[in-house]
Design a protein around this motif. Structure first.
Motif, PDB file in Angstrom:
ATOM      1  N   ASP A  12    -119.450   0.584 -18.356  1.00 26.78           N
ATOM      2  CA  ASP A  12    -120.876   0.492 -18.046  1.00 26.78           C
ATOM      3  C   ASP A  12    -121.578   1.811 -18.377  1.00 26.78           C
ATOM      4  N   PRO A  13    -122.476   1.829 -19.381  1.00 28.37           N
ATOM      5  CA  PRO A  13    -123.092   3.096 -19.793  1.00 28.37           C
ATOM      6  C   PRO A  13    -123.980   3.719 -18.722  1.00 28.37           C
ATOM      7  N   TRP A  14    -124.553   2.906 -17.836  1.00 25.37           N
ATOM      8  CA  TRP A  14    -125.440   3.479 -16.823  1.00 25.37           C
ATOM      9  C   TRP A  14    -124.675   4.310 -15.804  1.00 25.37           C
ATOM     10  N   LEU A  15    -123.406   3.999 -15.575  1.00 21.05           N
ATOM     11  CA  LEU A  15    -122.580   4.844 -14.714  1.00 21.05           C
ATOM     12  C   LEU A  15    -122.360   6.212 -15.366  1.00 21.05           C
ATOM     13  N   THR A  16    -122.194   6.210 -16.681  1.00 21.77           N
ATOM     14  CA  THR A  16    -122.035   7.460 -17.420  1.00 21.77           C
ATOM     15  C   THR A  16    -123.330   8.273 -17.396  1.00 21.77           C
ATOM     16  N   VAL A  17    -124.456   7.608 -17.598  1.00 25.99           N
ATOM     17  CA  VAL A  17    -125.750   8.301 -17.547  1.00 25.99           C
ATOM     18  C   VAL A  17    -125.966   8.930 -16.177  1.00 25.99           C
ATOM     19  N   ASP A  18    -125.669   8.181 -15.125  1.00 28.56           N
ATOM     20  CA  ASP A  18    -125.787   8.705 -13.761  1.00 28.56           C
ATOM     21  C   ASP A  18    -124.935   9.959 -13.588  1.00 28.56           C
ATOM     22  N   ALA A  19    -123.708   9.911 -14.084  1.00 32.56           N
ATOM     23  CA  ALA A  19    -122.810  11.064 -13.948  1.00 32.56           C
ATOM     24  C   ALA A  19    -123.336  12.275 -14.710  1.00 32.56           C
ATOM     25  N   ALA A  20    -123.925  12.049 -15.874  1.00 36.13           N
ATOM     26  CA  ALA A  20    -124.456  13.155 -16.672  1.00 36.13           C
ATOM     27  C   ALA A  20    -125.685  13.783 -16.026  1.00 36.13           C
TER      28      ALA A  20
ATOM     29  N   SER B  45    -117.230  14.721 -28.601  1.00 41.42           N
ATOM     30  CA  SER B  45    -117.377  13.479 -27.847  1.00 41.42           C
ATOM     31  C   SER B  45    -116.898  13.734 -26.426  1.00 41.42           C
ATOM     32  N   VAL B  46    -117.797  13.575 -25.450  1.00 47.73           N
ATOM     33  CA  VAL B  46    -117.478  13.917 -24.060  1.00 47.73           C
ATOM     34  C   VAL B  46    -117.667  12.705 -23.156  1.00 47.73           C
ATOM     35  N   GLN B  47    -117.086  12.767 -21.962  1.00 50.78           N
ATOM     36  CA  GLN B  47    -117.048  11.638 -21.037  1.00 50.78           C
ATOM     37  C   GLN B  47    -117.585  12.068 -19.666  1.00 50.78           C
ATOM     38  N   PRO B  48    -118.880  11.958 -19.428  1.00 52.96           N
ATOM     39  CA  PRO B  48    -119.457  12.424 -18.163  1.00 52.96           C
ATOM     40  C   PRO B  48    -118.859  11.799 -16.911  1.00 52.96           C
ATOM     41  N   HIS B  49    -118.389  10.556 -16.997  1.00 47.60           N
ATOM     42  CA  HIS B  49    -117.869   9.935 -15.778  1.00 47.60           C
ATOM     43  C   HIS B  49    -116.563  10.568 -15.308  1.00 47.60           C
ATOM     44  N   PHE B  50    -115.937  11.377 -16.155  1.00 49.41           N
ATOM     45  CA  PHE B  50    -114.775  12.138 -15.690  1.00 49.41           C
ATOM     46  C   PHE B  50    -115.145  12.996 -14.479  1.00 49.41           C
ATOM     47  N   ILE B  51    -116.397  13.441 -14.399  1.00 51.92           N
ATOM     48  CA  ILE B  51    -116.842  14.253 -13.257  1.00 51.92           C
ATOM     49  C   ILE B  51    -116.576  13.521 -11.952  1.00 51.92           C
ATOM     50  N   ILE B  52    -116.830  12.217 -11.952  1.00 59.28           N
ATOM     51  CA  ILE B  52    -116.654  11.421 -10.738  1.00 59.28           C
ATOM     52  C   ILE B  52    -115.177  11.130 -10.493  1.00 59.28           C
ATOM     53  N   SER B  53    -114.483  10.722 -11.547  1.00 54.79           N
ATOM     54  CA  SER B  53    -113.070  10.351 -11.397  1.00 54.79           C
ATOM     55  C   SER B  53    -112.186  11.552 -11.080  1.00 54.79           C
ATOM     56  N   ASP B  54    -112.519  12.691 -11.678  1.00 54.84           N
ATOM     57  CA  ASP B  54    -111.710  13.902 -11.457  1.00 54.84           C
ATOM     58  C   ASP B  54    -112.258  14.688 -10.267  1.00 54.84           C
ATOM     59  N   TRP B  55    -112.386  14.027  -9.138  1.00 49.67           N
ATOM     60  CA  TRP B  55    -112.962  14.636  -7.937  1.00 49.67           C
ATOM     61  C   TRP B  55    -112.149  15.826  -7.437  1.00 49.67           C
ATOM     62  N   TRP B  56    -110.902  15.916  -7.887  1.00 49.77           N
ATOM     63  CA  TRP B  56    -109.979  16.971  -7.472  1.00 49.77           C
ATOM     64  C   TRP B  56    -109.970  18.154  -8.422  1.00 49.77           C
ATOM     65  N   VAL B  57    -110.821  18.164  -9.448  1.00 50.53           N
ATOM     66  CA  VAL B  57    -110.668  19.114 -10.554  1.00 50.53           C
ATOM     67  C   VAL B  57    -110.815  20.572 -10.120  1.00 50.53           C
TER      68      VAL B  57
ATOM     69  N   LEU C 112    -120.987  -5.799 -25.212  1.00 49.39           N
ATOM     70  CA  LEU C 112    -122.305  -6.316 -25.580  1.00 49.39           C
ATOM     71  C   LEU C 112    -123.113  -6.692 -24.345  1.00 49.39           C
ATOM     72  N   ASN C 113    -122.454  -7.245 -23.354  1.00 53.11           N
ATOM     73  CA  ASN C 113    -123.139  -7.583 -22.103  1.00 53.11           C
ATOM     74  C   ASN C 113    -123.648  -6.343 -21.375  1.00 53.11           C
ATOM     75  N   LEU C 114    -123.043  -5.192 -21.657  1.00 54.12           N
ATOM     76  CA  LEU C 114    -123.444  -3.940 -21.026  1.00 54.12           C
ATOM     77  C   LEU C 114    -124.458  -3.160 -21.856  1.00 54.12           C
ATOM     78  N   GLY C 115    -124.835  -3.685 -23.019  1.00 53.85           N
ATOM     79  CA  GLY C 115    -125.809  -2.998 -23.857  1.00 53.85           C
ATOM     80  C   GLY C 115    -125.207  -2.014 -24.834  1.00 53.85           C
ATOM     81  N   VAL C 116    -123.896  -2.085 -25.028  1.00 54.35           N
ATOM     82  CA  VAL C 116    -123.208  -1.216 -25.998  1.00 54.35           C
ATOM     83  C   VAL C 116    -123.043  -2.003 -27.294  1.00 54.35           C
TER      84      VAL C 116
END
Length: 478
Positions: free
Chosen positions: A405-413, A357-369, A196-200
């Motif tokens: 944090d949804p804004w980290l996901t938006v940034d990744a997308a 249902s997809v997870q854009p921040h995986f792009i950042i975490s999976d830097w080795w993909v 809720l504090n993150l706007g979700v």
């Protein structure tokens, strides 16, 4: 009744629609239009008028795939994300004051090797640490005594490495021996405050076990749920639902929405099932967790109860298995992750009416993909722009696997890790615009979750909104 005036209110992002006034009654939008009209409606009803003072309003975020219990637990676990050595990992764990130490977030590629039970045996308490994907864990000897796992291909007793099916068994033991229903309620409330504090304001809670379900009902009854929670249950709970003649349940905040299934593991652990071997380890193509026949049997049972079905499929071959099951059962369910999707699978996804249902921040975490799958297959990885043309798309974090944090996901997308990860140069055409990303994180996620009255601020929709100091369509990320 409450009116919001003197601001910019985004009613929706597809299409982008702005108004200057909003009226809310009984937690639903009853008017979206001119601010002065909204003011007059509220005043006539002796309602409240809120002056936004030029601020911006948008629909609250809807996270279409996360784990409330594990997110809440992770807030009290030892955070091992970013740890660069075994020594640093052990020192962080040793500093915990817990009787049983849980940790999460380590990555063997950052550590230089896999941690082992021997590494953790220097700590004189039971230790259980999840890899960042939560598909692999390592336990020390004291914890393994508690778990009493049977030898299997998914459990290496000598190293303490536990994955996939053995990890599910370990979770069951932890659930039965360590955690109570009150513990689950505590963790759910911790996660709720964080989100809720993150706007979700709305979430799909995946892989709900029996104690977590009891905790959810308890919190719903006590009116302590402030999130809209759509619960996707572990298939083991179908027996109880069937015996009670229960199916889909819709309460004030809680919806028993569906069942969650798995076909494979994760790319990080090389257990995601690919149609060809891993480029950086040709000895394996991943692991099939559940075959088509099992998926079909559970889908049929879920259908009879009026429940939705969500199937975890990260690798392209795992996606084939899931699509085969949906086709055989003539059920338009949803796929979780869809991380690697071949061109020939796109039309099939569309024809079957599959939601994603997809997870854009995986792009950042999976830097080795790119090294994992090779440059040729990298074009199939996290291809959100393409997927959005073939299916309803919802965004999520899979928290605690990724930050909530949804804004980290938006940034990744939107930016796809530009200047940070190798995948960007190979797939930059898959980057989304800001309005596309915000749509998929609001009404898109609601659509994937079959919640058609959340994610917009049109009349009749739930009044789930957040107030921002800046225009969300003009935000810039560093």
């Amino acid at each position: 009744m409450r009116a919001l005036v003197n601001g910019v209110i985004y009613v929706s992002f597809n299409p982008v629609k702005r108004v200057s006034g909003l009226v809310i009654a009984n937690d639903r939008v009853v008017f979206a239009g001119e601010g002065e009209v909204a003011r007059k409606i509220a005043e006539m009803a002796d309602g409240e008028v809120v002056d936004l003072k030029g601020k911006f309003v948008m629909p609250a975020f809807f996270d279409s795939h996360l784990h409330l219990d594990e997110l809440g637990m992770s807030l009290e676990m030892v955070d091992l994300r970013g740890v660069k050595s075994i020594e640093e990992l052990v020192n962080k764990l040793r500093s915990s004051k817990a009787k049983i130490i849980f940790g999460f977030g380590w990555d063997q590629d950052e550590l230089g090797r896999w941690p082992t039970r021997d590494d953790l045996d220097g700590i004189d308490r039971p230790v259980f640490i999840y890899r960042k994907c939560f598909h692999v864990a390592v336990a020390n000897s004291k914890m393994l005594e508690l778990l009493n796992l049977k030898p299997s291909e998914d459990f290496d007793e000598s190293t303490g490495l536990i994955k996939e099916k053995a990890l599910e068994e370990a979770r069951k033991v932890i659930n039965e021996k360590v955690l109570s229903v009150d513990d689950y309620a505590h963790y759910i409330l911790r996660a709720q405050d964080h989100l809720l504090n993150l706007g979700v304001h709305s979430v799909d809670f995946m892989s709900v076990n029996e104690k977590a379900l009891k905790a959810l009902f308890e919190l719903e009854r006590e009116r302590k749920l402030r999130l809209n929670v759509f619960a996707y249950l572990n298939p083991e709970l179908l027996d109880k639902l069937e015996s009670l003649g229960l199916g889909k349940f819709e309460g004030r905040r809680l919806v028993i929405a569906g069942v969650k299934l798995f076909t494979d593991g994760s790319l990080g652990a090389r257990t995601a099932l690919l149609s060809e071997p891993y480029s950086d380890d040709p000895s394996t193509s991943g692991q099939l967790v559940a075959d088509k026949n099992y998926l079909v049997s559970v889908i049929e049972r879920a259908k009879s109860l009026g429940l939705d079905v969500a199937i975890h499929a990260i690798g392209d071959k795992a996606l084939d298995v899931a699509l085969d099951a949906f086709e055989e059962t003539e059920f338009a369910g949803r796929i979780e992750h869809a991380s690697v999707v071949r061109d020939d699978q796109l039309e099939r996804i569309k024809d079957l009416g599959i939601r994603l249902s997809v997870q854009p921040h995986f792009i950042i975490s999976d830097w080795w993909v790119v090294e994992r799958v090779g440059e040729e297959r990298a074009k199939w990885v996290y291809r959100f722009k393409t997927l959005s043309k073939y299916a309803e798309l919802g965004f999520s974090t899979d928290a605690p696997i990724e930050p909530a944090d949804p804004w980290l996901t938006v940034d990744a997308a939107v930016n796809r890790g530009k200047s940070k990860v190798k995948l960007y140069e190979l797939t930059k055409g898959e980057a989304l615009s800001m309005d596309e990303a915000l749509h998929f994180y609001t009404y898109g996620s609601a659509s994937v979750s079959l919640a058609r009255d959340i994610g917009k601020l049109e009349p009749g929709f739930k009044a789930e909104y957040i107030v921002l100091d800046r225009d969300p369509l003009k935000l810039a990320f560093s």
